[in-house]
Design an enzyme around this catalytic site. Sequence first.
Site, PDB file in Angstrom:
ATOM      1  N   ARG A  52       0.813  -1.229   0.000  1.00  0.00           N
ATOM      2  CA  ARG A  52       0.000   0.000   0.000  1.00  0.00           C
ATOM      3  C   ARG A  52       0.846   1.279   0.000  1.00  0.00           C
ATOM      4  O   ARG A  52       0.379   2.341   0.404  1.00  0.00           O
ATOM      5  CB  ARG A  52      -0.989   0.023   1.172  1.00  0.00           C
ATOM      6  CG  ARG A  52      -1.916  -1.181   1.179  1.00  0.00           C
ATOM      7  CD  ARG A  52      -3.070  -0.988   2.138  1.00  0.00           C
ATOM      8  NE  ARG A  52      -3.954  -2.130   2.062  1.00  0.00           N
ATOM      9  CZ  ARG A  52      -3.851  -3.200   2.842  1.00  0.00           C
ATOM     10  NH1 ARG A  52      -2.900  -3.262   3.756  1.00  0.00           N
ATOM     11  NH2 ARG A  52      -4.702  -4.192   2.708  1.00  0.00           N
ATOM     12  N   LYS A  75       1.922  11.513 -10.780  1.00  0.00           N
ATOM     13  CA  LYS A  75       1.017  10.655 -11.555  1.00  0.00           C
ATOM     14  C   LYS A  75       1.753   9.355 -11.843  1.00  0.00           C
ATOM     15  O   LYS A  75       2.866   9.373 -12.372  1.00  0.00           O
ATOM     16  CB  LYS A  75       0.644  11.325 -12.881  1.00  0.00           C
ATOM     17  CG  LYS A  75      -0.481  12.334 -12.760  1.00  0.00           C
ATOM     18  CD  LYS A  75      -0.942  12.804 -14.132  1.00  0.00           C
ATOM     19  CE  LYS A  75      -2.065  13.817 -14.013  1.00  0.00           C
ATOM     20  NZ  LYS A  75      -2.440  14.411 -15.323  1.00  0.00           N
ATOM     21  N   GLU A  96       7.717  20.194 -23.961  1.00  0.00           N
ATOM     22  CA  GLU A  96       7.033  20.398 -22.669  1.00  0.00           C
ATOM     23  C   GLU A  96       7.547  21.663 -21.976  1.00  0.00           C
ATOM     24  O   GLU A  96       6.822  22.295 -21.211  1.00  0.00           O
ATOM     25  CB  GLU A  96       7.222  19.180 -21.751  1.00  0.00           C
ATOM     26  CG  GLU A  96       6.492  17.915 -22.200  1.00  0.00           C
ATOM     27  CD  GLU A  96       4.987  17.915 -21.886  1.00  0.00           C
ATOM     28  OE1 GLU A  96       4.461  18.909 -21.347  1.00  0.00           O
ATOM     29  OE2 GLU A  96       4.335  16.902 -22.206  1.00  0.00           O
ATOM     30  N   LYS A 113       5.771  23.426 -13.136  1.00  0.00           N
ATOM     31  CA  LYS A 113       4.995  22.220 -12.807  1.00  0.00           C
ATOM     32  C   LYS A 113       4.856  22.068 -11.290  1.00  0.00           C
ATOM     33  O   LYS A 113       3.777  21.744 -10.787  1.00  0.00           O
ATOM     34  CB  LYS A 113       5.654  20.978 -13.417  1.00  0.00           C
ATOM     35  CG  LYS A 113       4.855  19.738 -13.068  1.00  0.00           C
ATOM     36  CD  LYS A 113       4.754  18.718 -14.132  1.00  0.00           C
ATOM     37  CE  LYS A 113       3.716  17.674 -13.727  1.00  0.00           C
ATOM     38  NZ  LYS A 113       3.683  16.509 -14.568  1.00  0.00           N
ATOM     39  N   GLU A 143      -5.551  17.105  -9.819  1.00  0.00           N
ATOM     40  CA  GLU A 143      -6.136  17.634 -11.058  1.00  0.00           C
ATOM     41  C   GLU A 143      -7.624  17.941 -10.924  1.00  0.00           C
ATOM     42  O   GLU A 143      -8.437  17.487 -11.733  1.00  0.00           O
ATOM     43  CB  GLU A 143      -5.877  16.670 -12.224  1.00  0.00           C
ATOM     44  CG  GLU A 143      -5.999  17.352 -13.574  1.00  0.00           C
ATOM     45  CD  GLU A 143      -5.415  16.539 -14.720  1.00  0.00           C
ATOM     46  OE1 GLU A 143      -4.387  15.859 -14.545  1.00  0.00           O
ATOM     47  OE2 GLU A 143      -5.997  16.605 -15.800  1.00  0.00           O
ATOM     48  N   ARG A 196      -4.372  22.086 -12.591  1.00  0.00           N
ATOM     49  CA  ARG A 196      -3.420  21.120 -13.152  1.00  0.00           C
ATOM     50  C   ARG A 196      -3.758  20.790 -14.609  1.00  0.00           C
ATOM     51  O   ARG A 196      -2.883  20.433 -15.392  1.00  0.00           O
ATOM     52  CB  ARG A 196      -3.378  19.847 -12.299  1.00  0.00           C
ATOM     53  CG  ARG A 196      -2.299  18.877 -12.774  1.00  0.00           C
ATOM     54  CD  ARG A 196      -1.979  17.793 -11.779  1.00  0.00           C
ATOM     55  NE  ARG A 196      -0.915  16.948 -12.306  1.00  0.00           N
ATOM     56  CZ  ARG A 196      -0.190  16.111 -11.598  1.00  0.00           C
ATOM     57  NH1 ARG A 196      -0.412  15.995 -10.300  1.00  0.00           N
ATOM     58  NH2 ARG A 196       0.761  15.383 -12.151  1.00  0.00           N
ATOM     59  N   ASN A 218      -2.108  20.349 -19.608  1.00  0.00           N
ATOM     60  CA  ASN A 218      -2.486  19.597 -20.813  1.00  0.00           C
ATOM     61  C   ASN A 218      -2.570  20.480 -22.050  1.00  0.00           C
ATOM     62  O   ASN A 218      -3.194  20.096 -23.034  1.00  0.00           O
ATOM     63  CB  ASN A 218      -3.836  18.883 -20.594  1.00  0.00           C
ATOM     64  CG  ASN A 218      -3.703  17.766 -19.583  1.00  0.00           C
ATOM     65  OD1 ASN A 218      -2.610  17.265 -19.349  1.00  0.00           O
ATOM     66  ND2 ASN A 218      -4.806  17.388 -18.962  1.00  0.00           N
ATOM     67  N   HIS A 243      -2.399  18.955 -25.460  1.00  0.00           N
ATOM     68  CA  HIS A 243      -2.456  17.502 -25.278  1.00  0.00           C
ATOM     69  C   HIS A 243      -3.727  16.847 -25.827  1.00  0.00           C
ATOM     70  O   HIS A 243      -3.714  15.663 -26.112  1.00  0.00           O
ATOM     71  CB  HIS A 243      -2.298  17.146 -23.799  1.00  0.00           C
ATOM     72  CG  HIS A 243      -0.867  17.239 -23.319  1.00  0.00           C
ATOM     73  ND1 HIS A 243      -0.111  18.383 -23.433  1.00  0.00           N
ATOM     74  CD2 HIS A 243      -0.048  16.317 -22.731  1.00  0.00           C
ATOM     75  CE1 HIS A 243       1.097  18.165 -22.924  1.00  0.00           C
ATOM     76  NE2 HIS A 243       1.164  16.927 -22.500  1.00  0.00           N
ATOM     77  N   HIS A 264      -2.687  13.870 -27.937  1.00  0.00           N
ATOM     78  CA  HIS A 264      -2.936  12.457 -27.617  1.00  0.00           C
ATOM     79  C   HIS A 264      -3.566  11.741 -28.808  1.00  0.00           C
ATOM     80  O   HIS A 264      -3.250  10.567 -29.076  1.00  0.00           O
ATOM     81  CB  HIS A 264      -3.850  12.331 -26.395  1.00  0.00           C
ATOM     82  CG  HIS A 264      -3.142  12.608 -25.106  1.00  0.00           C
ATOM     83  ND1 HIS A 264      -3.785  13.104 -23.989  1.00  0.00           N
ATOM     84  CD2 HIS A 264      -1.844  12.467 -24.749  1.00  0.00           C
ATOM     85  CE1 HIS A 264      -2.901  13.263 -23.005  1.00  0.00           C
ATOM     86  NE2 HIS A 264      -1.718  12.880 -23.442  1.00  0.00           N
ATOM     87  N   HIS A 291       6.190  11.931 -27.794  1.00  0.00           N
ATOM     88  CA  HIS A 291       5.112  12.711 -27.191  1.00  0.00           C
ATOM     89  C   HIS A 291       5.270  14.212 -27.512  1.00  0.00           C
ATOM     90  O   HIS A 291       4.306  14.888 -27.875  1.00  0.00           O
ATOM     91  CB  HIS A 291       5.141  12.457 -25.678  1.00  0.00           C
ATOM     92  CG  HIS A 291       4.174  13.263 -24.879  1.00  0.00           C
ATOM     93  ND1 HIS A 291       2.818  13.033 -24.913  1.00  0.00           N
ATOM     94  CD2 HIS A 291       4.364  14.300 -24.022  1.00  0.00           C
ATOM     95  CE1 HIS A 291       2.213  13.897 -24.104  1.00  0.00           C
ATOM     96  NE2 HIS A 291       3.123  14.670 -23.549  1.00  0.00           N
TER      97      HIS A 291
END
Length: 366
Positions: free
Chosen positions: A123, A145, A187, A229, A239, A243, A247, A250, A254, A266
């Site tokens: 955990r 993330k 980025e 960031k 998010e 946040r 994106n 993005h 994506h 990317h």
Amino acid sequence: MTEELAHTRIEVTGESAYPIIIGRSVLGELPRLVGERAKNILIIHSGSVAAYAESMRTQLQSHYDQVLVAEVPDAEAAKRVEVAAFCWQVLGQADFTRTDAIIGLGGGAVTDLAGFVAATWLRGVTLVQVPTTVLAMVDASVGGKTGINTAEGKNLVGSFYAPSGVLIDLDFAASLPENEVRAGLAEVVKCGFIADTDILGIIESHLEDALDTGSGTFAELVTRAVRVKAHIVSADFKEAGQREFLNYGHTLGHAIEHAERYQWRHGAAISIGMVFAAELGRLTGSLSDEDVARHRRILSSLGLPVSYPQGRWPGLLATMQRDKKARAGMLRFVVLDAIGKPSILAGTDDSMLFLAYQELSSPSES
Ligand code: GLY
């Protein structure tokens, strides 16, 4: 202009507080970030950085009872449940306890996987991220993330799980292929458009140095992007709000990655996505012609693509719609009210999206 980076320390605050150390030859900081409670360490790394993993193991052996390495596949192939299961097996066989620690050493896929393994073992155990690509330095390793992919899509399984620290050794960037550096800088440019507009000016006036990973300018750009960031995730770890601004570029990006079967970098895909978002901003009256031209100029100067074939629009739109459904929301785009001032555009009609795409599409497949 250049910040002296023997050691820059940036604090992520809020519900997930941890330091990010940036510098050159800073791997000696690792034991401090791992902490004193751990007896066993597992370094999860990809094959492309196996030599670094070995020297890290040698360096850490005097600090801990047991330092193991687990080599996982490079890039997206790392983010599979079978690979996570392999790591769990290594942890189980080595009797890792809740006070032991995992180090994620590699690009964004490896740090996502290592984060996921750390979040799920007993955990949650201590995690230190050591990114080795520009993309992972400025984005993937910061912000907590974690996740793996399933047959149905990318990052569908995972959690927000804060590391105990992130160690960005800029020297890793020296061995990267040039295209990887350029893609990672996409980025950084994104952080310039959504928050720290000085980033844009630095790239415009010091392009050659920006691309030279040994330069103070490169170090400054990485540091500025990490600050953007860190600031955003400090305020909105999960998010729920701002946040989402990370994106920028993005939503379409994506869809392009999907269309290219994840063979594109990317950064290349989000470069086109940022031009699309800028065109949307022009159509809604927020951005000027010059603002949009600035997007194209900066991204092209870094060797990043800024157009995509015209006939691909229906497929891209369908992918974006599917993604929207999977995430139970409306089709949303991060746009700019002005350079450095992001906002959300939702529920835009398809004809406006098509018009924006027309502006960036190239007439034929090339
Ligand atoms: N890569 C965007 C984020 O971490 O939120």
